[in-house]
Design an enzyme around this catalytic site. Structure first.
Site, mmCIF file in Angstrom:
data_model
loop_
_atom_site.group_PDB
_atom_site.id
_atom_site.type_symbol
_atom_site.label_atom_id
_atom_site.label_comp_id
_atom_site.label_asym_id
_atom_site.label_seq_id
_atom_site.Cartn_x
_atom_site.Cartn_y
_atom_site.Cartn_z
ATOM 1 N N GLU A 173 4.035 -1.740 -4.177
ATOM 2 C CA GLU A 173 3.985 -2.823 -5.175
ATOM 3 C C GLU A 173 5.392 -3.237 -5.608
ATOM 4 O O GLU A 173 5.752 -3.147 -6.794
ATOM 5 C CB GLU A 173 3.145 -2.379 -6.382
ATOM 6 C CG GLU A 173 1.693 -2.116 -6.001
ATOM 7 C CD GLU A 173 0.769 -1.834 -7.181
ATOM 8 O OE1 GLU A 173 1.247 -1.319 -8.193
ATOM 9 O OE2 GLU A 173 -0.428 -2.128 -7.079
ATOM 10 N N GLU A 365 -5.017 -0.759 -1.215
ATOM 11 C CA GLU A 365 -5.548 -0.232 -2.478
ATOM 12 C C GLU A 365 -6.634 -1.174 -2.971
ATOM 13 O O GLU A 365 -6.431 -2.395 -3.002
ATOM 14 C CB GLU A 365 -4.474 -0.164 -3.577
ATOM 15 C CG GLU A 365 -3.495 0.960 -3.426
ATOM 16 C CD GLU A 365 -2.561 1.087 -4.619
ATOM 17 O OE1 GLU A 365 -2.970 0.789 -5.762
ATOM 18 O OE2 GLU A 365 -1.407 1.480 -4.395
HETATM 19 C C1 BGP Z 1 -1.472 0.635 -8.452
HETATM 20 C C2 BGP Z 1 -0.611 1.779 -8.007
HETATM 21 C C3 BGP Z 1 -1.303 3.075 -7.863
HETATM 22 C C4 BGP Z 1 -2.470 3.216 -8.773
HETATM 23 C C5 BGP Z 1 -3.348 2.039 -8.908
HETATM 24 C C6 BGP Z 1 -4.429 2.147 -9.965
HETATM 25 O O1 BGP Z 1 -0.716 -0.160 -9.291
HETATM 26 O O2 BGP Z 1 0.022 1.482 -6.799
HETATM 27 O O3 BGP Z 1 -0.368 4.100 -7.893
HETATM 28 O O4 BGP Z 1 -2.671 4.335 -9.420
HETATM 29 O O5 BGP Z 1 -2.598 0.905 -9.196
HETATM 30 O O6 BGP Z 1 -3.831 2.161 -11.223
HETATM 31 P P1 BGP Z 1 -4.185 3.234 -12.315
HETATM 32 O O7 BGP Z 1 -3.975 4.555 -11.656
HETATM 33 O O8 BGP Z 1 -3.275 2.995 -13.433
HETATM 34 O O9 BGP Z 1 -5.613 2.999 -12.667
#
Ligand code: BGP
Length: 477
Positions: A173, A365
């Site tokens: 990201e 993701e």
């Molecule tokens: C993204 C990141 C991850 C992640 C995911 C979910 O921004 O790349 O590392 O964890 O989001 O976010 P969160 O864990 O805060 O729910």
């Protein structure tokens, strides 16, 4: 609905990041990373040193459970496993000349274990885990020297794992640095003391580093596929007011800028004009411009939600979300953490990115963070009936299938947090994404025992049928 098809060689799998699952934060010579001093994620200040309430220090102890966890991935039929290498395991401070052999050995073991089951590793080189020393001594990516340290780190891991890892992502990201300079870019200066120029300069260093290691990676590993990774979010205009469409366009560019540079090898005109209008001067050398020409093989992105841009804030309310914030859309629902759920937004974003770049895409993701209840079945087995997660994933995958039907070249899909891990933005265990429940609680208690959720079997079926099972069991909502 008619069953749509995924390509035969589609890379099904799941994703995690080292800092959210490995634990063992100071074992075998590992140095501290920025995550080790962020016990509240983005909700609170960094601490001076690691504190016991920081769940990431132990994570889900993947460091010692990796064999068991990879066996579970294999049981689901994973073709690919996305994880990151913790930079501070390899170079504990970040600026050393020689790597830490013990750290290198750990990932050898992880990748070998994956290959035992025919699972391809997909490695994020830097996932929100800059060595803390680089943050404190150099102010992280604000400092050009980071390019050299990053290059050394990459040469080391390319040399060591070049035969084991084919798919690489440079920065997780990468657009998040604007929003979370310490977590994303290891920038120690408090955010309110950073100018826009500071942030764009740091971003420039990352973009140059990304292009440089893409070039080096291609030279050292001719068969490798190297991609960028952007925080993807769909932005809609809140109203049909043309001013809202312009607001959407501008907000979109906060993300697209990063894919533009990675895919086209140069800065787009709109950012140069913006810098000029704001009096922002970035130090970009002619050599930097040459390096930026080394473009990526594919574009990967995270996708969780959509949001709205508007010039009429009185018509809506602000929404939560994955760093990029906007306004509430009355047509979509939101998760318990206020992230708007919008499967069609995924189809839209896939088409938009493909139309713009004609490069293969990879969803690395996607998932639903939710509170789960562990229950015991009559046969004594423990599980979670996570129909809500299944519904979220199923609808997003169907939209991905529609995008493929639209003509998008999609390499694969790794859902986020295939196993419960510590969340990034809030640093809690209660926000669970996994197909596998991990017995660990926000107060740090728990046996770390792993349990298959209902979604585990659902995803297993999806992979086994190459997506065809998405169109059965429509009644689950
Ligand atoms: C993204 C990141 C991850 C992640 C995911 C979910 O921004 O790349 O590392 O964890 O989001 O976010 P969160 O864990 O805060 O729910």
């Amino acid at each position: 609905m008619q069953n749509l098809k995924f390509p035969e060689n589609f890379l099904w799998g799941g994703a995690v990041a080292a800092n959210q699952c490995e634990g063992a934060y100071n074992e075998d010579g590992k140095g501290l990373s920025v995550q080790d001093v962020l016990p509240r994620g983005l909700r609170g200040e960094r601490t001076a040193a690691p504190t016991e309430d920081n769940l990431k220090l132990k994570g889900i102890d993947f460091y010692h459970h990796y064999k068991e966890d990879i066996a579970l991935m294999a049981e689901m039929g994973f073709k690919v496993f996305r994880t990151s290498i913790a930079w501070s395991r390899i170079f504990p401070k970040g600026d050393e000349e020689e790597p830490n052999e013990k750290g290198l050995e750990f990932y050898d073991k992880v990748f070998d274990e994956c290959h035992k089951y025919g699972i391809e590793p997909l490695v994020t080189i830097s996932h929100y885990e800059t060595p803390l020393y680089l943050a404190e001594e150099y102010d992280g990516w604000k400092n050009r020297k980071l390019i050299t340290f990053f290059e050394r780190y990459c040469r080391t891991i390319f040399e060591r794992y070049g035969k084991k890892v084919k798919y690489w992502l440079t920065f997780n990201e990468i657009n998040s640095l604007m929003h979370a300079p310490f977590m994303s870019g290891g920038i120690n200066t408090p955010k309110d003391q950073l100018s826009e120029a500071d942030l764009y300069q740091a971003i420039h260093h990352e973009l140059v580093a990304s292009a440089l290691v893409t070039k080096i990676g291609h030279e050292m590993m001719p068969d490798a596929k190297i991609g960028c990774m952007i925080l993807g979010i769909t932005i809609y205009p809140l109203t049909p007011d043309p001013s809202d469409v312009i607001a959407m366009m501008e907000k979109d560019r906060e993300t697209l800028l990063f894919a533009d540079v990675h895919a086209r090898g140069k800065y787009p005109e709109y950012i140069k004009k913006y810098w000029k209008s704001q009096g922002i001067q970035i130090n970009i050398t002619p050599e930097d411009e040459e390096i930026l020409k080394n473009t990526v093989d594919f574009i990967s992105f995270s996708y969780y939600s959509s949001t709205c841009a508007t010039t009429h804030p009185e018509l809506s309310t602000p929404t939560g979300g994955n760093l990029i914030k906007g306004y509430k859309n009355p047509y979509v629902k939101a998760s318990e953490w206020g992230w708007q759920i919008d499967p069609q937004g995924l189809r839209y974003t896939l088409n938009k990115l493909y139309d713009r770049y004609q490069l293969p895409l990879f969803i690395v993701e996607n998932g639903l963070g939710a509170k789960d209840e562990l229950i015991t079945l009559e046969n004594g087995e423990k599980t979670v009936n996570d129909d809500y997660r299944i519904a979220y994933l199923r609808e997003h995958l169907k939209e991905a299938a529609k995008a493929i039907e639209d003509g998008v070249e999609l390499m694969g899909y790794t859902s986020w947090g295939f196993i419960d891990i510590v969340s990034a933005s809030t640093a809690e265990m209660a926000k669970r994404y996994g197909y596998i429940y991990v017995d660990r609680n926000d107060d740090g208690t728990g046996t770390l025992e792993r349990y298959r959720k209902k979604s585990f079997y659902w995803y297993q079926d999806v992979i086994q049928t190459n997506g065809q099972s998405l169109w059965k069991n429509e009644q689950i909502c």
